[in-house]
Enzyme design. Structure first.
Site, PDB file in Angstrom:
ATOM      1  N   LYS A   1     -73.225 -56.986  56.613  1.00  9.81           N
ATOM      2  CA  LYS A   1     -71.900 -57.585  56.372  1.00  9.81           C
ATOM      3  C   LYS A   1     -70.801 -56.525  56.417  1.00  9.81           C
ATOM      4  CE  LYS A   1     -73.127 -59.073  52.271  1.00  9.81           C
ATOM      5  NZ  LYS A   1     -74.496 -58.506  52.217  1.00  9.81           N
TER       6      LYS A   1
ATOM      7  N   ARG B   1     -70.667 -65.413  45.865  1.00  8.14           N
ATOM      8  CA  ARG B   1     -72.108 -65.195  45.783  1.00  8.14           C
ATOM      9  C   ARG B   1     -72.775 -66.187  44.860  1.00  8.14           C
ATOM     10  NH1 ARG B   1     -71.997 -59.423  47.114  1.00  8.14           N
ATOM     11  NH2 ARG B   1     -73.995 -58.527  46.733  1.00  8.14           N
TER      12      ARG B   1
ATOM     13  N   ARG C   1     -79.699 -46.096  54.293  1.00 10.62           N
ATOM     14  CA  ARG C   1     -78.225 -46.142  54.326  1.00 10.62           C
ATOM     15  C   ARG C   1     -77.603 -44.903  53.679  1.00 10.62           C
ATOM     16  NH1 ARG C   1     -75.120 -51.301  52.199  1.00 10.62           N
ATOM     17  NH2 ARG C   1     -76.291 -50.893  50.298  1.00 10.62           N
TER      18      ARG C   1
ATOM     19  N   ARG D   1     -76.176 -44.930  47.757  1.00 13.42           N
ATOM     20  CA  ARG D   1     -75.682 -45.812  46.701  1.00 13.42           C
ATOM     21  C   ARG D   1     -76.701 -45.927  45.576  1.00 13.42           C
ATOM     22  NH1 ARG D   1     -73.218 -51.250  49.332  1.00 13.42           N
ATOM     23  NH2 ARG D   1     -74.473 -52.146  47.671  1.00 13.42           N
TER      24      ARG D   1
ATOM     25  N   ARG E   1     -82.107 -57.119  44.059  1.00 16.60           N
ATOM     26  CA  ARG E   1     -80.958 -57.710  44.762  1.00 16.60           C
ATOM     27  C   ARG E   1     -81.416 -58.836  45.684  1.00 16.60           C
ATOM     28  NH1 ARG E   1     -79.078 -52.363  47.130  1.00 16.60           N
ATOM     29  NH2 ARG E   1     -77.528 -53.479  48.366  1.00 16.60           N
TER      30      ARG E   1
HETATM   31  P1  AP5 Z   1     -74.356 -52.753  55.529  1.00 15.65           P
HETATM   32  O1  AP5 Z   1     -73.372 -53.131  56.555  1.00 15.65           O
HETATM   33  O2  AP5 Z   1     -73.976 -51.742  54.506  1.00 15.65           O
HETATM   34  O3  AP5 Z   1     -74.961 -54.088  54.843  1.00 15.65           O
HETATM   35  P2  AP5 Z   1     -74.312 -55.094  53.802  1.00 15.65           P
HETATM   36  O4  AP5 Z   1     -74.696 -56.468  54.236  1.00 15.65           O
HETATM   37  O5  AP5 Z   1     -72.882 -54.812  53.596  1.00 15.65           O
HETATM   38  O6  AP5 Z   1     -75.193 -54.732  52.534  1.00 15.65           O
HETATM   39  P3  AP5 Z   1     -74.760 -54.415  51.024  1.00 15.65           P
HETATM   40  O7  AP5 Z   1     -75.929 -53.694  50.418  1.00 15.65           O
HETATM   41  O8  AP5 Z   1     -73.438 -53.777  50.950  1.00 15.65           O
HETATM   42  O9  AP5 Z   1     -74.703 -55.823  50.444  1.00 15.65           O
HETATM   43  P4  AP5 Z   1     -74.786 -56.191  48.984  1.00 15.65           P
HETATM   44  O10 AP5 Z   1     -74.419 -57.610  49.088  1.00 15.65           O
HETATM   45  O11 AP5 Z   1     -76.086 -55.928  48.329  1.00 15.65           O
HETATM   46  O12 AP5 Z   1     -73.805 -55.168  48.258  1.00 15.65           O
HETATM   47  P5  AP5 Z   1     -72.308 -55.284  47.762  1.00 15.65           P
HETATM   48  O13 AP5 Z   1     -71.666 -53.989  47.926  1.00 15.65           O
HETATM   49  O14 AP5 Z   1     -71.683 -56.486  48.360  1.00 15.65           O
HETATM   50  O15 AP5 Z   1     -75.673 -52.264  56.308  1.00 15.65           O
HETATM   51  C1  AP5 Z   1     -76.825 -51.799  55.608  1.00 15.65           C
HETATM   52  C2  AP5 Z   1     -77.476 -50.644  56.377  1.00 15.65           C
HETATM   53  O16 AP5 Z   1     -77.966 -51.119  57.630  1.00 15.65           O
HETATM   54  C3  AP5 Z   1     -76.523 -49.489  56.727  1.00 15.65           C
HETATM   55  O17 AP5 Z   1     -77.237 -48.291  56.652  1.00 15.65           O
HETATM   56  C4  AP5 Z   1     -76.109 -49.773  58.176  1.00 15.65           C
HETATM   57  O18 AP5 Z   1     -75.803 -48.578  58.874  1.00 15.65           O
HETATM   58  C5  AP5 Z   1     -77.356 -50.441  58.719  1.00 15.65           C
HETATM   59  N1  AP5 Z   1     -77.058 -51.484  59.708  1.00 15.65           N
HETATM   60  C6  AP5 Z   1     -76.097 -52.446  59.602  1.00 15.65           C
HETATM   61  N2  AP5 Z   1     -76.110 -53.247  60.678  1.00 15.65           N
HETATM   62  C7  AP5 Z   1     -77.114 -52.786  61.478  1.00 15.65           C
HETATM   63  C8  AP5 Z   1     -77.638 -53.213  62.723  1.00 15.65           C
HETATM   64  N3  AP5 Z   1     -77.134 -54.282  63.374  1.00 15.65           N
HETATM   65  N4  AP5 Z   1     -78.672 -52.532  63.264  1.00 15.65           N
HETATM   66  C9  AP5 Z   1     -79.194 -51.466  62.614  1.00 15.65           C
HETATM   67  N5  AP5 Z   1     -78.750 -51.013  61.430  1.00 15.65           N
HETATM   68  C10 AP5 Z   1     -77.716 -51.668  60.857  1.00 15.65           C
HETATM   69  O19 AP5 Z   1     -72.502 -55.574  46.218  1.00 15.65           O
HETATM   70  C11 AP5 Z   1     -73.011 -54.574  45.353  1.00 15.65           C
HETATM   71  C12 AP5 Z   1     -73.094 -55.094  43.931  1.00 15.65           C
HETATM   72  O20 AP5 Z   1     -71.764 -55.433  43.451  1.00 15.65           O
HETATM   73  C13 AP5 Z   1     -73.906 -56.392  43.729  1.00 15.65           C
HETATM   74  O21 AP5 Z   1     -75.277 -56.130  43.603  1.00 15.65           O
HETATM   75  C14 AP5 Z   1     -73.266 -56.921  42.430  1.00 15.65           C
HETATM   76  O22 AP5 Z   1     -73.728 -56.232  41.318  1.00 15.65           O
HETATM   77  C15 AP5 Z   1     -71.787 -56.588  42.633  1.00 15.65           C
HETATM   78  N6  AP5 Z   1     -71.066 -57.675  43.324  1.00 15.65           N
HETATM   79  C16 AP5 Z   1     -70.461 -57.597  44.547  1.00 15.65           C
HETATM   80  N7  AP5 Z   1     -69.912 -58.772  44.881  1.00 15.65           N
HETATM   81  C17 AP5 Z   1     -70.184 -59.632  43.859  1.00 15.65           C
HETATM   82  C18 AP5 Z   1     -69.906 -61.000  43.623  1.00 15.65           C
HETATM   83  N8  AP5 Z   1     -69.238 -61.738  44.519  1.00 15.65           N
HETATM   84  N9  AP5 Z   1     -70.344 -61.553  42.462  1.00 15.65           N
HETATM   85  C19 AP5 Z   1     -70.998 -60.828  41.556  1.00 15.65           C
HETATM   86  N10 AP5 Z   1     -71.319 -59.528  41.706  1.00 15.65           N
HETATM   87  C20 AP5 Z   1     -70.916 -58.935  42.861  1.00 15.65           C
HETATM   88 MG    MG Z   2     -71.708 -54.089  51.986  1.00 13.42          MG
END
Ligand code: AP5
Ligand code: MG
Length: 208
Positions: A13, A88, A122, A155, A166
């Site tokens: 994402k 979410r 990552r 991270r 997660r």
């Molecule tokens: P990346 O693009 O970083 O993936 P992502 O989908 O953004 O994954 P996240 O881990 O950021 O999602 P998340 O939902 O767990 O975390 P968030 O920060 O939102 O890609 C991942 C890896 O793959 C990278 O190394 C990239 O280079 C590689 N990659 C990407 N695309 C690729 C491809 N096509 N081919 C090959 N490699 C690829 O949330 C973190 C925390 O915040 C949550 O756990 C929660 O505690 C809190 N939080 C955030 N939002 C909320 C909410 N709405 N409600 C409650 N708590 C929340």
């Molecule tokens: Mg992300």
């Protein structure tokens, strides 16, 4: 265009939101990035969410909705935005629907095995937030951001126990949003297991 990127942790994402935000000239709004910035600042919000995030649990809906409301009230969000990682839960989606009209929800589908491989490799820039992968998208110089020269780090929630939690939390609390948005006729699906360029082309095509 008001867009939501929905999908498991590590589905890509953030990577795709960065690419599409440049192309469409609309801001990427990642609740995860906003919470991580609060933790880094050491603000009251940061203190409240730090432990929750490290374990891979969700931050309470009330805090999250408040944060998004405030962010969406800024002038740069008037011409459209990409919500990355929000909503979410069904409660967050209901709260959002009360004050915003969403044009499309992109669902990133991917297997658990690939999620684990992506998150275990990552690396993120401490200064500008750019996202790398040690095998798939390595920086030119190990440990250093290509874009700004900042230091790359792992991270706190990219440890295997936290990744597994997660994924569990995603299945229980977030996956129901696929049906939620399908019922509202705004869901668009992509297969995010291929390259970022391939995902970008799929997103452009489903938004046409
Ligand atoms: P990346 O693009 O970083 O993936 P992502 O989908 O953004 O994954 P996240 O881990 O950021 O999602 P998340 O939902 O767990 O975390 P968030 O920060 O939102 O890609 C991942 C890896 O793959 C990278 O190394 C990239 O280079 C590689 N990659 C990407 N695309 C690729 C491809 N096509 N081919 C090959 N490699 C690829 O949330 C973190 C925390 O915040 C949550 O756990 C929660 O505690 C809190 N939080 C955030 N939002 C909320 C909410 N709405 N409600 C409650 N708590 C929340
Ligand atoms: Mg992300």
């Amino acid at each position: 265009m008001n867009l939501i990127f929905l999908g498991a942790p590590g589905a890509g994402k953030g990577t795709l939101a960065t690419l599409l935000s440049k192309e469409y000239r609309i801001p990427q709004i990642s609740t995860g990035d906003l919470f991580r910035a609060a933790v880094k600042e050491g603000s009251e919000l940061g203190r409240q969410v730090r432990g929750i995030m490290e374990k891979g649990e969700l931050v309470p809906d009330s805090l999250t909705v408040e944060l998004v409301k405030e962010r969406l009230s800024k002038p740069d969000a008037r011409g459209g935005y990409i919500l990355d990682g929000f909503p979410r839960t069904v409660a967050q989606a209901d709260a959002l629907a009360e004050f915003q009209k969403i044009d499309a929800v992109i669902n990133f589908s991917i297997s658990d095995e690939l999620v684990i491989r992506r998150l275990s490799g990552r690396r993120v820039c401490r200064s500008c937030g750019a996202i790398y992968h040690i095998e798939n998208m390595p920086p030119k110089v190990e440990g250093t951001c290509d874009r700004c020269g900042g230091e790359l780090y792992i991270r706190d929630d990219d440890k295997i126990d936290s990744i597994k939690n997660r994924l569990r939390v995603y299945k229980e609390q977030t996956e129901p949003l696929i049906a939620y948005y399908r019922d509202r006729a705004v869901l668009r699906e992509i297969d995010s297991s291929k390259s970022p360029q391939d995902s970008l082309a799929q997103i452009e095509s489903v938004l046409e």
